[in-house]
Design a protein around this motif. Structure first.
Motif, PDB file in Angstrom:
ATOM      1  N   LEU A  71      -5.652  -2.743   4.077  1.00  0.00           N
ATOM      2  CA  LEU A  71      -5.127  -3.763   4.368  1.00  0.00           C
ATOM      3  C   LEU A  71      -6.109  -4.664   5.269  1.00  0.00           C
ATOM      4  O   LEU A  71      -6.049  -5.988   5.121  1.00  0.00           O
ATOM      5  N   THR A  72      -7.071  -4.050   5.897  1.00  0.00           N
ATOM      6  CA  THR A  72      -8.048  -4.749   6.525  1.00  0.00           C
ATOM      7  C   THR A  72      -8.988  -5.597   5.346  1.00  0.00           C
ATOM      8  O   THR A  72      -9.392  -6.835   5.819  1.00  0.00           O
ATOM      9  N   GLU A  73      -9.266  -4.944   4.445  1.00  0.00           N
ATOM     10  CA  GLU A  73     -10.124  -5.605   3.349  1.00  0.00           C
ATOM     11  C   GLU A  73      -9.107  -6.423   2.286  1.00  0.00           C
ATOM     12  O   GLU A  73      -9.777  -6.869   1.364  1.00  0.00           O
ATOM     13  N   ALA A 102       1.008  -1.092   0.012  1.00  0.00           N
ATOM     14  CA  ALA A 102      -0.127   0.037   0.137  1.00  0.00           C
ATOM     15  C   ALA A 102       0.686   1.258  -0.101  1.00  0.00           C
ATOM     16  O   ALA A 102       2.023   1.265   0.736  1.00  0.00           O
ATOM     17  N   ILE A 103       0.459   2.050  -0.849  1.00  0.00           N
ATOM     18  CA  ILE A 103       1.435   3.532  -0.873  1.00  0.00           C
ATOM     19  C   ILE A 103       0.456   4.576  -1.074  1.00  0.00           C
ATOM     20  O   ILE A 103      -0.522   4.502  -1.551  1.00  0.00           O
ATOM     21  N   SER A 104       0.891   5.820  -0.576  1.00  0.00           N
ATOM     22  CA  SER A 104      -0.045   6.978  -0.436  1.00  0.00           C
ATOM     23  C   SER A 104      -0.186   7.358  -1.754  1.00  0.00           C
ATOM     24  O   SER A 104      -1.202   7.789  -2.311  1.00  0.00           O
ATOM     25  N   TYR A 149       0.837  -4.982   2.647  1.00  0.00           N
ATOM     26  CA  TYR A 149       1.784  -4.583   3.530  1.00  0.00           C
ATOM     27  C   TYR A 149       2.003  -2.828   3.447  1.00  0.00           C
ATOM     28  O   TYR A 149       1.414  -2.581   2.358  1.00  0.00           O
ATOM     29  N   PHE A 150       2.240  -2.084   4.662  1.00  0.00           N
ATOM     30  CA  PHE A 150       2.303  -0.736   4.619  1.00  0.00           C
ATOM     31  C   PHE A 150       3.396  -0.228   5.327  1.00  0.00           C
ATOM     32  O   PHE A 150       3.659  -0.667   6.494  1.00  0.00           O
ATOM     33  N   MET A 151       4.245   0.751   4.457  1.00  0.00           N
ATOM     34  CA  MET A 151       5.291   1.218   5.397  1.00  0.00           C
ATOM     35  C   MET A 151       5.063   2.708   5.754  1.00  0.00           C
ATOM     36  O   MET A 151       4.561   3.543   4.806  1.00  0.00           O
TER      37      MET A 151
END
Length: 284
Positions: A151-153, A109-111, A158-160
């Motif tokens: 992430l929940t769905e 996941a990225i902004s 993963y997310f940094m």
């Protein structure tokens, strides 16, 4: 009174700006400094600098170096935080991922593209000897709230994000942190549009003098740990650890450091070329 627009992330690194604004220090010098929160982070601020929405930004080093090379008409005038940013590597609490090696080939996941969360995914991949073409995939989630949803769905794996700002979500059981990835350079710089530099050198120097005085005294402000804990909904022990690991800077980033940033970004194919120090840095 000169109006100046500045952007930054609403995180504890930038509390010094809020304190100086609250004390009226910029207004005392006939500067109406307007702070703008950018929840979307570096990518959103780079865009705002390009459009002239803001004159200045407190921004991640790697993100603004990349964007200046790609045509952002701005320069780095100073390092703001000397120490690395500690990026936590987070997964959904209910996921089956147990270690960083489990994330090879999954979706980050990225902004937004060009953001710190995007660029640091490459640094993490390099650190773990992944194939940068095959093992990295991305899902744009805009901000921290978007990461929780993503992430929940299961839209991303993963997310940094900065370890301490994300820790309340770990404590709450929304995320699990399975590793850390410190940035290999000083994490935040102050970047300013070239047009603003050309026309407002005296005001720029005054702004930097004020914030540098604030950050040099920051850790000695009475009960600063409690202030941060309350304002950013952090545990006091986490704030004290963060303060012990964080050093602000009042200096211009040196040529060797800029070269290191460019070397790594070029190696990762994040930037198309390397440029001269003077293309990236302006000494006030």
């Amino acid at each position: 009174m000169k109006q100046v627009n500045i952007g930054g992330v609403p995180e504890h690194f930038n509390l010094g700006w809020y304190l100086a604004l609250k004390n009226g220090e910029f207004k005392d010098e006939n500067i109406n400094l307007r702070w703008h929160d950018y929840h979307g982070g570096t990518g959103a601020m780079s865009k705002a600098l390009r459009s002239g929405e803001i004159d200045m930004a407190v921004i991640l080093t790697e993100g603004i170096v990349k964007d200046i090379i790609e045509g952002n008409p701005s320069k780095i005038v100073q390092t703001f935080v000397e120490t690395p940013l500690i990026w936590g590597i987070h997964v959904a609490a209910h996921s089956n991922f147990k270690s960083i090696k489990d994330l090879k080939g999954t979706k980050a996941a990225i902004s937004r593209y060009g953001s710190g969360s995007h660029l640091m995914a490459y640094i993490n991949a390099k650190n773990n000897d992944w194939d940068l073409d095959k093992d990295l995939h991305f899902e744009v989630i805009k901000n921290l709230d978007g990461a929780v949803e993503g992430l929940t769905e299961g839209k991303a794996d993963y997310f940094m994000w900065e370890k301490f700002m994300t820790k309340p979500l770990v404590d709450k059981g929304t995320f699990r942190r399975i590793g850390n990835c410190p940035s290999p350079w000083p994490c935040f710089v102050i970047a300013v549009r070239q047009e603003f530099i050309d026309n407002n050198k005296a005001e720029l120097k005054t702004i930097l003098d004020i914030i540098n005085q604030t950050t040099s005294d920051f850790k000695s402000i009475p009960s600063i740990d409690k202030t941060i804990a309350n304002r950013y909904e952090q545990e006091l022990e986490d704030v004290r650890e963060w303060l012990s690991l964080t050093e602000w800077s009042q200096d211009v980033m040196d040529e060797k450091t800029i070269q290191n940033v460019q070397n790594q970004l070029y190696y990762l194919n994040i930037i198309p070329k390397k440029v001269n120090y003077s293309n990236l840095i302006y000494k006030v």
